[in-house]
Design an enzyme around this catalytic site. Sequence first.
Site, PDB file in Angstrom:
ATOM      1  N   ARG A 202      -2.040   8.469  -3.777  1.00  0.00           N
ATOM      2  CA  ARG A 202      -2.020   7.677  -2.585  1.00  0.00           C
ATOM      3  C   ARG A 202      -2.306   8.414  -1.314  1.00  0.00           C
ATOM      4  O   ARG A 202      -1.364   9.402  -1.092  1.00  0.00           O
ATOM      5  CB  ARG A 202      -0.509   7.009  -2.497  1.00  0.00           C
ATOM      6  CG  ARG A 202      -0.319   6.098  -1.160  1.00  0.00           C
ATOM      7  CD  ARG A 202       1.078   5.762  -1.226  1.00  0.00           C
ATOM      8  NE  ARG A 202       1.225   5.038   0.306  1.00  0.00           N
ATOM      9  CZ  ARG A 202       1.139   3.867   0.454  1.00  0.00           C
ATOM     10  NH1 ARG A 202       0.953   2.676  -0.511  1.00  0.00           N
ATOM     11  NH2 ARG A 202       1.407   3.402   1.843  1.00  0.00           N
TER      12      ARG A 202
ATOM     13  N   HIS B 227      -7.398  -0.748  -1.876  1.00  0.00           N
ATOM     14  CA  HIS B 227      -5.848  -0.899  -2.265  1.00  0.00           C
ATOM     15  C   HIS B 227      -5.620  -1.803  -3.400  1.00  0.00           C
ATOM     16  O   HIS B 227      -5.131  -2.805  -3.215  1.00  0.00           O
ATOM     17  CB  HIS B 227      -4.872  -1.343  -1.177  1.00  0.00           C
ATOM     18  CG  HIS B 227      -3.410  -1.171  -1.143  1.00  0.00           C
ATOM     19  ND1 HIS B 227      -2.918  -0.631  -2.127  1.00  0.00           N
ATOM     20  CD2 HIS B 227      -2.275  -1.341  -0.458  1.00  0.00           C
ATOM     21  CE1 HIS B 227      -1.610  -0.531  -2.002  1.00  0.00           C
ATOM     22  NE2 HIS B 227      -1.235  -0.941  -0.755  1.00  0.00           N
TER      23      HIS B 227
ATOM     24  N   GLN C 133      -2.387  -3.071  -4.806  1.00  0.00           N
ATOM     25  CA  GLN C 133      -1.594  -4.253  -4.022  1.00  0.00           C
ATOM     26  C   GLN C 133      -2.178  -5.761  -4.415  1.00  0.00           C
ATOM     27  O   GLN C 133      -1.598  -6.529  -4.512  1.00  0.00           O
ATOM     28  CB  GLN C 133      -1.722  -3.687  -2.478  1.00  0.00           C
ATOM     29  CG  GLN C 133      -1.194  -5.032  -1.511  1.00  0.00           C
ATOM     30  CD  GLN C 133       0.484  -5.349  -1.767  1.00  0.00           C
ATOM     31  OE1 GLN C 133       1.004  -4.325  -1.589  1.00  0.00           O
ATOM     32  NE2 GLN C 133       0.752  -6.474  -2.170  1.00  0.00           N
TER      33      GLN C 133
ATOM     34  N   ASP D  89      -1.716  -8.305   7.642  1.00  0.00           N
ATOM     35  CA  ASP D  89      -1.321  -6.840   7.550  1.00  0.00           C
ATOM     36  C   ASP D  89      -0.664  -6.179   8.889  1.00  0.00           C
ATOM     37  O   ASP D  89      -1.265  -6.792  10.070  1.00  0.00           O
ATOM     38  CB  ASP D  89      -2.420  -6.132   6.751  1.00  0.00           C
ATOM     39  CG  ASP D  89      -1.788  -4.687   6.363  1.00  0.00           C
ATOM     40  OD1 ASP D  89      -0.739  -4.212   6.466  1.00  0.00           O
ATOM     41  OD2 ASP D  89      -2.843  -3.700   6.005  1.00  0.00           O
TER      42      ASP D  89
ATOM     43  N   CYS E 265       1.215  -7.472   2.385  1.00  0.00           N
ATOM     44  CA  CYS E 265       1.593  -6.219   1.595  1.00  0.00           C
ATOM     45  C   CYS E 265       2.737  -5.403   2.152  1.00  0.00           C
ATOM     46  O   CYS E 265       3.120  -4.336   1.094  1.00  0.00           O
ATOM     47  CB  CYS E 265       0.442  -5.363   1.657  1.00  0.00           C
ATOM     48  SG  CYS E 265      -0.250  -4.921   3.398  1.00  0.00           S
TER      49      CYS E 265
ATOM     50  N   ARG F 215       4.410  -5.546  -7.539  1.00  0.00           N
ATOM     51  CA  ARG F 215       3.948  -4.413  -7.246  1.00  0.00           C
ATOM     52  C   ARG F 215       4.224  -3.589  -8.784  1.00  0.00           C
ATOM     53  O   ARG F 215       3.316  -2.786  -9.425  1.00  0.00           O
ATOM     54  CB  ARG F 215       4.211  -3.440  -6.189  1.00  0.00           C
ATOM     55  CG  ARG F 215       3.673  -4.124  -4.581  1.00  0.00           C
ATOM     56  CD  ARG F 215       2.131  -3.826  -4.961  1.00  0.00           C
ATOM     57  NE  ARG F 215       1.709  -2.595  -5.041  1.00  0.00           N
ATOM     58  CZ  ARG F 215       1.609  -1.615  -4.223  1.00  0.00           C
ATOM     59  NH1 ARG F 215       2.288  -1.658  -2.999  1.00  0.00           N
ATOM     60  NH2 ARG F 215       1.136  -0.401  -4.497  1.00  0.00           N
TER      61      ARG F 215
END
Length: 310
Positions: A108, A135, A138, A227, A268, A296
């Site tokens: 990440r 991503h 996600q 987001d 998210c 997740r």
Amino acid sequence: MSVNLRGRNFLSLMDFTRDEINYLLDLASDLKSKKRAGIRGNTLAGKNIALLFEKASTRTRCAFTVACNDEGAFPEFLSKNDIHLGAKEDVKDTARVLGRMFDGIEFRGFKQETVETLAKYSGVPVWNGLTDTDHPTQVLADFLTLRENFGKLQGLKLVYFGDGRNNMSNALMIGCAKMGIEYIICCPAELKPEKKLMDLCISIGGNIKIINDPVQAVIGADAIYTDVWVSMGEENLKEERYKLLAPWQVNKNLFNLTGKSSTIFLHCLPAVKGAEVTEEVFEAGYSKVFDEAENRMHTIKAVMVATLGA
């Protein structure tokens, strides 16, 4: 059709077919049911997993750690202060060292190039926990949440509000193109997605549009997604972004305009309530953000089990 993902990297949903993505979602749903029933697995027993983090994390770190523990693996957290990734030691050397010690690597961080280099040189499955451009873990969680609410993905309409060129919008665009979801990006002209990526997603069958008017964009939406307005590393742009994106806030008025009582809200996380979304929407019954956050773990577990598990 039989699906075998063993030994595969998970860097972007662009690398996977619709059948393969559905397989991962089916596996995640099964693993979720087993966890709810108190059934733990051993598909990763004896495996050592490196968790590389250049960026801070709540959901990604916890999801990988718990998923490892649930399936018998041993996670090792390595922050940017713990190893010399790309600094004293170049990424391909780090990849070759870690690949000889670990069975799988999660990354990440900032550059997509870094996770791709890890995958190229490590010799073990590498999983993208987030980069500045993508991503994918996600989006798997988002799609599992959509399936749980609507029983399908194909034919749904997902509307994304905010920064149309950030990693979350990119990942959703790719995923929606793969799975037959209509994807509407509602954003200011200054924050449109990269044309090259949008053209690629359309070329593989994506039904993707940019609509600047929130009132027009939201009609018929099955899910409204947003987001944060300021991504990691762009904190110096906060005042500018807040002023620019204020008209694209997700609020109750938008939900009143969808024409559907079944529309859900997705984010998210983490969220800045009062900025990209109002507290009223975030806490509403149609907000599925905590289902999404839990998912997740289940989808990340599915990715590790499918690519590395016994």
